[in-house]
Design an enzyme around this catalytic site. Structure first.
Site, PDB file in Angstrom:
ATOM      1  N   ALA A 126       0.839  -1.205   0.000  1.00 51.33           N
ATOM      2  CA  ALA A 126       0.000   0.000   0.000  1.00 51.33           C
ATOM      3  C   ALA A 126       0.873   1.254   0.000  1.00 51.33           C
ATOM      4  CB  ALA A 126      -0.936  -0.034   1.210  1.00 51.33           C
ATOM      5  N   ALA A 132      -1.556  10.824  -4.741  1.00 53.89           N
ATOM      6  CA  ALA A 132      -0.142  10.432  -4.758  1.00 53.89           C
ATOM      7  C   ALA A 132      -0.005   9.107  -5.508  1.00 53.89           C
ATOM      8  CB  ALA A 132       0.403  10.315  -3.333  1.00 53.89           C
ATOM      9  N   GLY A 133      -0.083   9.198  -6.857  1.00 49.48           N
ATOM     10  CA  GLY A 133       0.050   8.019  -7.707  1.00 49.48           C
ATOM     11  C   GLY A 133       1.480   7.962  -8.220  1.00 49.48           C
ATOM     12  N   SER A 134       1.734   8.651  -9.354  1.00 49.75           N
ATOM     13  CA  SER A 134       3.116   8.730  -9.866  1.00 49.75           C
ATOM     14  C   SER A 134       4.013   9.445  -8.866  1.00 49.75           C
ATOM     15  CB  SER A 134       3.139   9.471 -11.207  1.00 49.75           C
ATOM     16  OG  SER A 134       2.477   8.711 -12.190  1.00 49.75           O
ATOM     17  N   THR A 160      -3.972  -3.614  -4.807  1.00 46.51           N
ATOM     18  CA  THR A 160      -4.260  -4.919  -5.423  1.00 46.51           C
ATOM     19  C   THR A 160      -4.455  -5.980  -4.347  1.00 46.51           C
ATOM     20  OG1 THR A 160      -2.933  -4.254  -7.319  1.00 46.51           O
ATOM     21  CG2 THR A 160      -3.402  -6.606  -7.106  1.00 46.51           C
ATOM     22  N   GLN A 281       0.398 -14.197 -46.224  1.00 49.09           N
ATOM     23  CA  GLN A 281       1.654 -13.627 -45.747  1.00 49.09           C
ATOM     24  C   GLN A 281       1.425 -12.420 -44.824  1.00 49.09           C
ATOM     25  OE1 GLN A 281       4.461 -11.837 -48.575  1.00 49.09           O
ATOM     26  NE2 GLN A 281       5.980 -13.298 -47.837  1.00 49.09           N
ATOM     27  N   GLY A 348     -13.747 -10.794 -36.058  1.00 53.67           N
ATOM     28  CA  GLY A 348     -14.975 -10.574 -35.275  1.00 53.67           C
ATOM     29  C   GLY A 348     -15.046 -11.485 -34.061  1.00 53.67           C
ATOM     30  N   GLU A 371       2.513  -0.470 -10.869  1.00 55.23           N
ATOM     31  CA  GLU A 371       3.927  -0.440 -10.431  1.00 55.23           C
ATOM     32  C   GLU A 371       4.704   0.640 -11.197  1.00 55.23           C
ATOM     33  OE1 GLU A 371       6.134  -3.551  -8.903  1.00 55.23           O
ATOM     34  OE2 GLU A 371       4.425  -4.865  -8.554  1.00 55.23           O
TER      35      GLU A 371
HETATM   36  N1  CAA Z   1      15.956   2.538  -4.611  1.00 54.77           N
HETATM   37  C1  CAA Z   1      16.227   3.103  -3.388  1.00 54.77           C
HETATM   38  N2  CAA Z   1      16.113   4.424  -3.155  1.00 54.77           N
HETATM   39  C2  CAA Z   1      15.710   5.196  -4.189  1.00 54.77           C
HETATM   40  C3  CAA Z   1      15.433   4.680  -5.465  1.00 54.77           C
HETATM   41  C4  CAA Z   1      15.572   3.289  -5.659  1.00 54.77           C
HETATM   42  N3  CAA Z   1      15.310   2.722  -6.841  1.00 54.77           N
HETATM   43  N4  CAA Z   1      15.069   5.683  -6.274  1.00 54.77           N
HETATM   44  C5  CAA Z   1      15.135   6.810  -5.547  1.00 54.77           C
HETATM   45  N5  CAA Z   1      15.513   6.505  -4.283  1.00 54.77           N
HETATM   46  C6  CAA Z   1      15.713   7.428  -3.166  1.00 54.77           C
HETATM   47  C7  CAA Z   1      16.493   8.644  -3.579  1.00 54.77           C
HETATM   48  O1  CAA Z   1      17.878   8.414  -3.475  1.00 54.77           O
HETATM   49  C8  CAA Z   1      16.007   9.683  -2.595  1.00 54.77           C
HETATM   50  O2  CAA Z   1      16.643   9.501  -1.359  1.00 54.77           O
HETATM   51  P1  CAA Z   1      17.624  10.647  -0.732  1.00 54.77           P
HETATM   52  O3  CAA Z   1      16.788  11.874  -0.636  1.00 54.77           O
HETATM   53  O4  CAA Z   1      18.008  10.089   0.592  1.00 54.77           O
HETATM   54  O5  CAA Z   1      18.748  10.771  -1.711  1.00 54.77           O
HETATM   55  C9  CAA Z   1      14.549   9.299  -2.373  1.00 54.77           C
HETATM   56  O6  CAA Z   1      14.429   7.925  -2.745  1.00 54.77           O
HETATM   57  C10 CAA Z   1      13.599  10.119  -3.196  1.00 54.77           C
HETATM   58  O7  CAA Z   1      13.969   9.936  -4.549  1.00 54.77           O
HETATM   59  P2  CAA Z   1      13.588  10.948  -5.677  1.00 54.77           P
HETATM   60  O8  CAA Z   1      13.976  12.332  -5.276  1.00 54.77           O
HETATM   61  O9  CAA Z   1      14.095  10.413  -6.974  1.00 54.77           O
HETATM   62  O10 CAA Z   1      11.987  10.852  -5.610  1.00 54.77           O
HETATM   63  P3  CAA Z   1      10.922  11.528  -6.568  1.00 54.77           P
HETATM   64  O11 CAA Z   1       9.775  11.828  -5.706  1.00 54.77           O
HETATM   65  O12 CAA Z   1      11.502  12.569  -7.430  1.00 54.77           O
HETATM   66  O13 CAA Z   1      10.554  10.389  -7.644  1.00 54.77           O
HETATM   67  C11 CAA Z   1       9.675   8.377  -8.512  1.00 54.77           C
HETATM   68  C12 CAA Z   1      10.427   9.091  -7.394  1.00 54.77           C
HETATM   69  C13 CAA Z   1      10.671   7.585  -9.314  1.00 54.77           C
HETATM   70  C14 CAA Z   1       8.874   9.253  -9.431  1.00 54.77           C
HETATM   71  C15 CAA Z   1       8.756   7.469  -7.691  1.00 54.77           C
HETATM   72  O14 CAA Z   1       7.848   8.264  -6.960  1.00 54.77           O
HETATM   73  C16 CAA Z   1       8.037   6.471  -8.505  1.00 54.77           C
HETATM   74  O15 CAA Z   1       8.582   5.439  -8.869  1.00 54.77           O
HETATM   75  N6  CAA Z   1       6.738   6.758  -8.790  1.00 54.77           N
HETATM   76  C17 CAA Z   1       5.867   5.774  -9.333  1.00 54.77           C
HETATM   77  C18 CAA Z   1       5.092   5.175  -8.212  1.00 54.77           C
HETATM   78  C19 CAA Z   1       4.823   3.736  -8.408  1.00 54.77           C
HETATM   79  O16 CAA Z   1       5.542   3.010  -9.084  1.00 54.77           O
HETATM   80  N7  CAA Z   1       3.761   3.274  -7.795  1.00 54.77           N
HETATM   81  C20 CAA Z   1       3.422   1.891  -7.845  1.00 54.77           C
HETATM   82  C21 CAA Z   1       2.401   1.557  -6.841  1.00 54.77           C
HETATM   83  S1  CAA Z   1       2.429  -0.158  -6.469  1.00 54.77           S
HETATM   84  C22 CAA Z   1       1.433  -0.921  -7.581  1.00 54.77           C
HETATM   85  O17 CAA Z   1       1.008  -0.377  -8.552  1.00 54.77           O
HETATM   86  C23 CAA Z   1       1.263  -2.350  -7.297  1.00 54.77           C
HETATM   87  C24 CAA Z   1       0.120  -3.070  -7.819  1.00 54.77           C
HETATM   88  O18 CAA Z   1      -0.996  -2.626  -7.896  1.00 54.77           O
HETATM   89  C25 CAA Z   1       0.319  -4.476  -8.208  1.00 54.77           C
END
Ligand code: CAA
Length: 387
Positions: A126, A132-134, A160, A281, A348, A371
């Site tokens: 969760a 707060a999606g992306s 999910t 083809q 169809g 994800e």
């Molecule tokens: N691993 C570990 N740490 C990481 C990392 C990684 N891959 N990527 C970034 N970080 C750290 C950074 O180093 C930073 O830490 P510090 O401040 O200590 O340096 C911190 O995390 C914040 O990073 P960013 O500044 O890059 O964060 P951001 O807010 O700019 O962006 C993002 C991050 C990549 C956009 C992220 O928010 C993201 O991936 N968004 C998409 C959300 C997502 O995938 N949601 C999925 C939900 S789950 C789902 O969908 C499951 C389902 O239903 C089956």
């Protein structure tokens, strides 16, 4: 000659055969029902537990099958080939528990991984919220320390298998002044007082897997349920996705393979103009392109899985984030193209629910969204390339 790192072993191929046999016999026949009735396939869950395919990634020390990341990909791929909703059983069990595997204390791991391995409860993840999606770090759910406890309030969205899972990794803000470094991860149980679930989302696909809000109202949990140290929850959440975007790639591969296999069988027997349409083809080129895209995405996914496995065991893998996003993006885009072409090849008939390819096309769409949308994946890849 050296063998490529990611080449599946004989054991991997034997595992694939075993999962495919079970999926053909027990999963595929229930897929249309789960889709039409928007019903979680509880019987499939039981069969997967009986075969120990429901959470294969859990290490043996916690009673799990101890499958490596590539084996886990193969299991998810083969279940998704029959039913995408059912493949979310092993996939979401992995997503929910990787935070524990990466950052949890030994006590917490023993407490929560063992029942999942036994099949006594599933584990959801969760992170997302309505606003707060992306931008996952914009979450509002709060966890406030109170003596030896934390009290959680907030609403997590698009979760999910919510309502079916017993356990949830919940990311919540513990220090609102610290941005992403003020987010912590917790284990919340379905039975904790104050936990409830929103109505089931009415979705285009993966209808056999419930997607609901997880609503937290003054949920008091012991501080020992925090995963890792305070303020490390966002890092754990993103590090988790580095491993589990690969399992969404696996799901996409499976859906696409199911559609390709069905379409190939169909064009060989469907006759128009006095001959099987496979003789034309124009259709042959479509099938060649479908298989080519699928195999390219599969190789990338297997390479990513091998990197995930190394990283899980402590080897630094600098490009895991790139590979994970690339695999998820490539496989889901391929799955969308391939399933759309499969519908086209059936004409169809493909557009009706009498054939499985329209379901596969609807199911494929989510793999480009969850994800992390494929736009976010491209952003993540570009960030790693440009840094
Ligand atoms: N691993 C570990 N740490 C990481 C990392 C990684 N891959 N990527 C970034 N970080 C750290 C950074 O180093 C930073 O830490 P510090 O401040 O200590 O340096 C911190 O995390 C914040 O990073 P960013 O500044 O890059 O964060 P951001 O807010 O700019 O962006 C993002 C991050 C990549 C956009 C992220 O928010 C993201 O991936 N968004 C998409 C959300 C997502 O995938 N949601 C999925 C939900 S789950 C789902 O969908 C499951 C389902 O239903 C089956």
């Amino acid at each position: 000659m050296s063998v490529p790192l990611y080449s599946p072993s004989e054991e991997h191929e034997m595992l694939r055969e075993a999962v495919r046999a079970l999926a053909d016999e027990k999963v595929a026949p229930r897929a249309a029902f789960a889709d039409e009735n928007e019903e979680f396939p509880a019987d499939v869950y039981k069969d997967l537990v009986a075969a120990d395919f429901h959470a294969v990634h859990i290490p043996e020390e916690y009673g799990g099958a101890g499958a490596d990341a590539l084996a886990t990909v193969i299991v998810i791929e083969e279940i998704a080939r029959a039913c995408a909703s059912s493949s979310l059983i092993p996939a979401v069990n992995k997503l929910g528990t990787v935070p524990l595997l990466l950052s949890g204390s030994e006590e917490l791991k023993a407490q929560y991984l063992t029942p999942v391995a036994r099949g006594d409860g599933m584990f959801s993840y969760a992170l997302s919220e309505a606003e707060a999606g992306s931008d996952a770090a914009a979450m509002k759910t709060r966890a406030v320390a109170d003596g030896d406890d934390y009290i959680l309030n907030g609403t997590k969205s698009w979760i999910t298998n919510a309502g079916i899972s017993e356990y949830y990794t919940v990311m919540a803000v513990t220090d609102p002044s610290a941005g992403p470094r003020g987010i912590s991860a917790f284990v919340v149980e379905k039975s904790d007082e104050g936990v409830s679930f929103g109505p089931k989302e009415k979705k285009l696909g993966i209808k056999g897997s419930p997607t609901r809000q997880v609503i937290l109202e003054n949920v008091r949990i012991p501080a020992s349920r925090m995963i890792g140290a305070p303020g490390t929850g966002f890092k754990t959440a993103l590090a988790t996705l580095d491993h589990t975007r690969i399992t969404i790639a696996a799901q996409a591969l499976g859906i696409a393979q199911g559609a390709l296999d069905y379409a190939i069988g169909y064009v060989k027997q469907r006759k128009q103009f006095g001959r099987p349409i496979a003789d034309f083809q124009g259709l042959q080129f479509m099938i060649a392109d479908m298989a080519m895209k699928l195999e390219a995405a599969r190789q990338l996914t297997y390479a990513a899985a091998t990197k995930s496995e190394l990283a899980m065991h402590g080897t630094p893998v600098k490009d895991l984030t790139f590979f994970s996003s690339a695999a998820k993006c490539a496989a889901s885009d391929a799955a969308m193209d391939i399933t759309t072409d499969a519908v086209q090849l059936l004409g169809g008939y493909g557009y009706t629910r009498d054939y499985p390819v329209e379901r596969m096309m609807r199911d494929a769409k989510i793999t480009q969204i969850y994800e992390g949308t494929n736009q976010i994946q491209r952003m993540v890849m570009a960030r790693q390339l440009l840094k």
